[in-house]
Design an enzyme around this catalytic site. Structure first.
Site, PDB file in Angstrom:
ATOM      1  N   THR A  25      14.340   5.365   9.416  1.00  0.00           N
ATOM      2  CA  THR A  25      15.373   4.079   9.584  1.00  0.00           C
ATOM      3  C   THR A  25      14.689   2.998   9.253  1.00  0.00           C
ATOM      4  O   THR A  25      13.622   2.555   9.513  1.00  0.00           O
ATOM      5  CB  THR A  25      15.736   4.089  11.225  1.00  0.00           C
ATOM      6  OG1 THR A  25      16.161   5.439  11.417  1.00  0.00           O
ATOM      7  CG2 THR A  25      16.711   3.014  11.528  1.00  0.00           C
ATOM      8  N   SER A  39       4.510  -7.353  -1.662  1.00  0.00           N
ATOM      9  CA  SER A  39       4.137  -7.461   0.105  1.00  0.00           C
ATOM     10  C   SER A  39       4.928  -8.772   0.664  1.00  0.00           C
ATOM     11  O   SER A  39       4.355  -9.946   0.215  1.00  0.00           O
ATOM     12  CB  SER A  39       2.581  -7.407   0.208  1.00  0.00           C
ATOM     13  OG  SER A  39       2.279  -7.355   1.598  1.00  0.00           O
ATOM     14  N   ALA A  40       5.469  -8.506   1.791  1.00  0.00           N
ATOM     15  CA  ALA A  40       5.940  -9.665   2.334  1.00  0.00           C
ATOM     16  C   ALA A  40       5.132 -10.826   2.949  1.00  0.00           C
ATOM     17  O   ALA A  40       5.375 -11.882   2.790  1.00  0.00           O
ATOM     18  CB  ALA A  40       6.891  -9.418   3.284  1.00  0.00           C
ATOM     19  N   HIS A  41       3.922 -10.132   3.560  1.00  0.00           N
ATOM     20  CA  HIS A  41       3.173 -11.105   3.953  1.00  0.00           C
ATOM     21  C   HIS A  41       2.194 -11.883   3.076  1.00  0.00           C
ATOM     22  O   HIS A  41       1.501 -12.822   3.582  1.00  0.00           O
ATOM     23  CB  HIS A  41       2.140 -10.198   5.174  1.00  0.00           C
ATOM     24  CG  HIS A  41       1.228  -9.530   4.622  1.00  0.00           C
ATOM     25  ND1 HIS A  41      -0.222  -9.831   4.661  1.00  0.00           N
ATOM     26  CD2 HIS A  41       1.009  -8.207   4.149  1.00  0.00           C
ATOM     27  CE1 HIS A  41      -1.063  -8.922   3.936  1.00  0.00           C
ATOM     28  NE2 HIS A  41      -0.286  -8.034   3.726  1.00  0.00           N
ATOM     29  N   CYS A  76      -8.719  -7.435   2.154  1.00  0.00           N
ATOM     30  CA  CYS A  76      -8.691  -6.456   2.987  1.00  0.00           C
ATOM     31  C   CYS A  76      -9.837  -5.836   3.618  1.00  0.00           C
ATOM     32  O   CYS A  76      -9.875  -4.870   4.491  1.00  0.00           O
ATOM     33  CB  CYS A  76      -8.061  -5.207   2.230  1.00  0.00           C
ATOM     34  SG  CYS A  76      -6.274  -5.718   1.712  1.00  0.00           S
ATOM     35  N   THR A  93       0.901  -1.274  -0.086  1.00  0.00           N
ATOM     36  CA  THR A  93       0.023   0.003   0.115  1.00  0.00           C
ATOM     37  C   THR A  93       0.737   1.107   0.009  1.00  0.00           C
ATOM     38  O   THR A  93       0.537   2.362  -0.871  1.00  0.00           O
ATOM     39  CB  THR A  93      -0.964   0.055   1.234  1.00  0.00           C
ATOM     40  OG1 THR A  93      -1.763  -1.271   1.175  1.00  0.00           O
ATOM     41  CG2 THR A  93      -1.685   1.170   1.036  1.00  0.00           C
ATOM     42  N   GLN A 113      -0.137 -10.812  -5.594  1.00  0.00           N
ATOM     43  CA  GLN A 113      -0.686 -11.730  -5.471  1.00  0.00           C
ATOM     44  C   GLN A 113       0.089 -13.157  -6.338  1.00  0.00           C
ATOM     45  O   GLN A 113      -0.053 -14.207  -6.225  1.00  0.00           O
ATOM     46  CB  GLN A 113      -2.060 -11.940  -6.087  1.00  0.00           C
ATOM     47  CG  GLN A 113      -3.065 -11.153  -5.006  1.00  0.00           C
ATOM     48  CD  GLN A 113      -2.988 -11.695  -3.631  1.00  0.00           C
ATOM     49  OE1 GLN A 113      -2.635 -12.886  -3.298  1.00  0.00           O
ATOM     50  NE2 GLN A 113      -3.574 -10.959  -2.538  1.00  0.00           N
TER      51      GLN A 113
HETATM   52  N1  PLP Z   1      -2.043  -5.543  -3.892  1.00  0.00           N
HETATM   53  C1  PLP Z   1      -2.715  -6.441  -3.908  1.00  0.00           C
HETATM   54  C2  PLP Z   1      -3.349  -7.319  -5.112  1.00  0.00           C
HETATM   55  C3  PLP Z   1      -3.361  -7.039  -2.632  1.00  0.00           C
HETATM   56  O1  PLP Z   1      -3.951  -8.157  -2.789  1.00  0.00           O
HETATM   57  C4  PLP Z   1      -2.973  -6.479  -1.443  1.00  0.00           C
HETATM   58  C5  PLP Z   1      -3.434  -6.859  -0.062  1.00  0.00           C
HETATM   59  O2  PLP Z   1      -4.202  -7.639   0.064  1.00  0.00           O
HETATM   60  C6  PLP Z   1      -2.264  -5.219  -1.594  1.00  0.00           C
HETATM   61  C7  PLP Z   1      -1.743  -4.555  -2.999  1.00  0.00           C
HETATM   62  C8  PLP Z   1      -1.603  -4.472  -0.428  1.00  0.00           C
HETATM   63  O3  PLP Z   1      -0.583  -5.032   0.290  1.00  0.00           O
HETATM   64  P1  PLP Z   1      -0.202  -4.550   1.851  1.00  0.00           P
HETATM   65  O4  PLP Z   1      -1.093  -5.336   2.634  1.00  0.00           O
HETATM   66  O5  PLP Z   1       1.206  -5.055   1.845  1.00  0.00           O
HETATM   67  O6  PLP Z   1      -0.289  -3.127   1.874  1.00  0.00           O
END
Ligand code: PLP
Length: 387
Positions: free
Chosen positions: A241, A202-204, A329, A71, A182
């Site tokens: 940092t 995105s790491a998670h 989300c 994001t 994704q």
């Molecule tokens: N882009 C996509 C396609 C996603 O599925 C997500 C999270 O669900 C994001 C961006 C946002 O990622 P983050 O949680 O690292 O902000």
């Protein structure tokens, strides 16, 4: 009861490697900007992670900019103000597809009047001719077009024809941002071949920790105006940092994915096949979105006619299975899917997303189908009772 987690597009469990690296690097407390030994240790940890992430997506480690997540990465990139070398480069209009993640559809630092939504067809795909036609109308005398299109959709798993779209963006002299959040770890990616200018990670979503992500540029000359300014970290593109342990853990997760990618694709395709065959057998009228289109091997998005997705999700949860009803989300506030709306599919009952990953086994899919069968039988019975 052992829980079954089938919501990998929402987030993934931390891999053993990522956990180990997260904890072990907490001891290296130095500031990576310091020139003393403690600082140099922290800097080396970050550089190692950069190399690991670059290896996963075939990119230049020097072009990775760490952020707090995808994001923040897209917020940095969705700006009209870029630089080419030291000269300003004005991006006068933003174009993004109708099925982007909300972090893109919120338009970053572009006002609404400086943006256009690129439609998708009924299969959820951006048609190259449609993008060409939209960009043909772009007025270059005001500035250049900035285009953001995701590689794979977070709800349906539908894959966009990125290489073809990137050619069209280049013909229009635009900059192209590709959200690969994704797709990483589910598809083998090579950023040198995908022809975007910037990619989001995105790491998670790949077995790493939450709160860390990155954008990767494919060249060194074009840079966005930073979102966060201050200490000049990340070559001045993201001040603050660095979160050393989160970055280190992101690197470890990426390293595990490099190995995983070699074996996982086929395994996930087989699980998807078993799941979708099972769903159709139990309920022939089931709607599986994007089933005739190129899709991620780990994602199945479906509706069962006459049954609310929200009720199904609760029933699955009570039976020990985690799935999502709607976008990751916005879980918790279940709405009709904006992705399906963009595809022109009216669906007031919502849809269920099953997304598999590293720990998913065939037995989990079988258990999911068993619970689904019970839900369908129960619904049929209650319809009989009240009809
Ligand atoms: N882009 C996509 C396609 C996603 O599925 C997500 C999270 O669900 C994001 C961006 C946002 O990622 P983050 O949680 O690292 O902000």
């Amino acid at each position: 009861m052992k829980r079954i987690y089938l919501d990998y597009n929402s987030t993934t469990p931390l891999t053993a490697n990522a956990r180990e690296r997260l904890v072990s690097t907490l001891e290296s407390f130095g500031n990576p900007s310091s020139v003393h030994a403690e600082g140099r240790v922290a800097k080396a940890i970050i550089q190692k992670a950069r190399r690991e992430i670059a290896a996963l997506v075939v990119a230049d480690p020097a072009n990775i900019v760490f952020t707090s997540g995808a994001t923040e990465a897209i917020m940095t990139l969705l700006t009209p103000h870029y630089f080419i070398g030291r000269s300003p480069l004005f991006m006068s209009h933003l174009y993004f597809s109708a099925t982007e993640h909300p972090c893109v559809t919120s338009r970053g630092r572009f006002p609404v009047q400086m943006s256009t939504v690129v439609p998708v067809d009924r299969n959820g795909v951006v048609q190259p001719d449609c993008l060409r036609e939209i960009l043909r109308k772009h007025d270059r005398s005001k500035g250049l077009p900035l285009v953001a299109i995701q590689y794979a959709n977070h709800e349906t798993g539908i894959i966009q024809p990125i290489t073809a779209l990137s050619k069209i963006v280049k013909e229009a002299a635009g900059l192209f941002i590709v959200d690969v959040v994704q797709a990483v770890a589910r598809e083998k990616l090579d950023m040198t071949k995908k022809c975007g200018d910037f990619f989001l990670l995105s790491a998670h979503k790949i077995g790493g920790p939450k709160g860390i992500g990155a954008f990767i540029a494919t060249g060194e000359t074009i840079r966005p105006e930073p979102l966060l300014t201050g200490g000049g970290q990340e070559k001045g593109l993201r001040a603050g940092t660095e979160a050393v342990s989160l970055i280190a853990s992101f690197g470890a997760a990426a390293a595990s994915c490099v190995i995983q990618c070699l074996h996982e694709g086929e395994r996930l395709v087989n699980l998807q096949k078993k799941l979708e065959e099972g769903l159709k057998e139990i309920l022939p009228s089931i709607l599986i979105y994007g089933s005739g289109t190129m899709r991620l091997p780990n994602t199945t998005f479906f509706s069962a006619p006459g049954i609310k997705a929200e009720s199904m999700q609760i029933a699955f949860d009570l039976a020990g299975i985690a799935v999502s009803a709607g976008a990751a989300c916005s879980s918790g506030k279940i709405d009709s899917s904006p992705v399906l709306q963009a595809m022109g599919i009216a669906n007031s009952n919502g849809a269920i997303r099953v997304s598999t990953g590293q720990n998913t086994r065939l037995s989990d899919i079988k258990q999911f189908l068993k619970v689904f069968e019970t839900i369908i039988a129960r619904t049929k019975q209650s319809h009989l009772k009240y009809s």
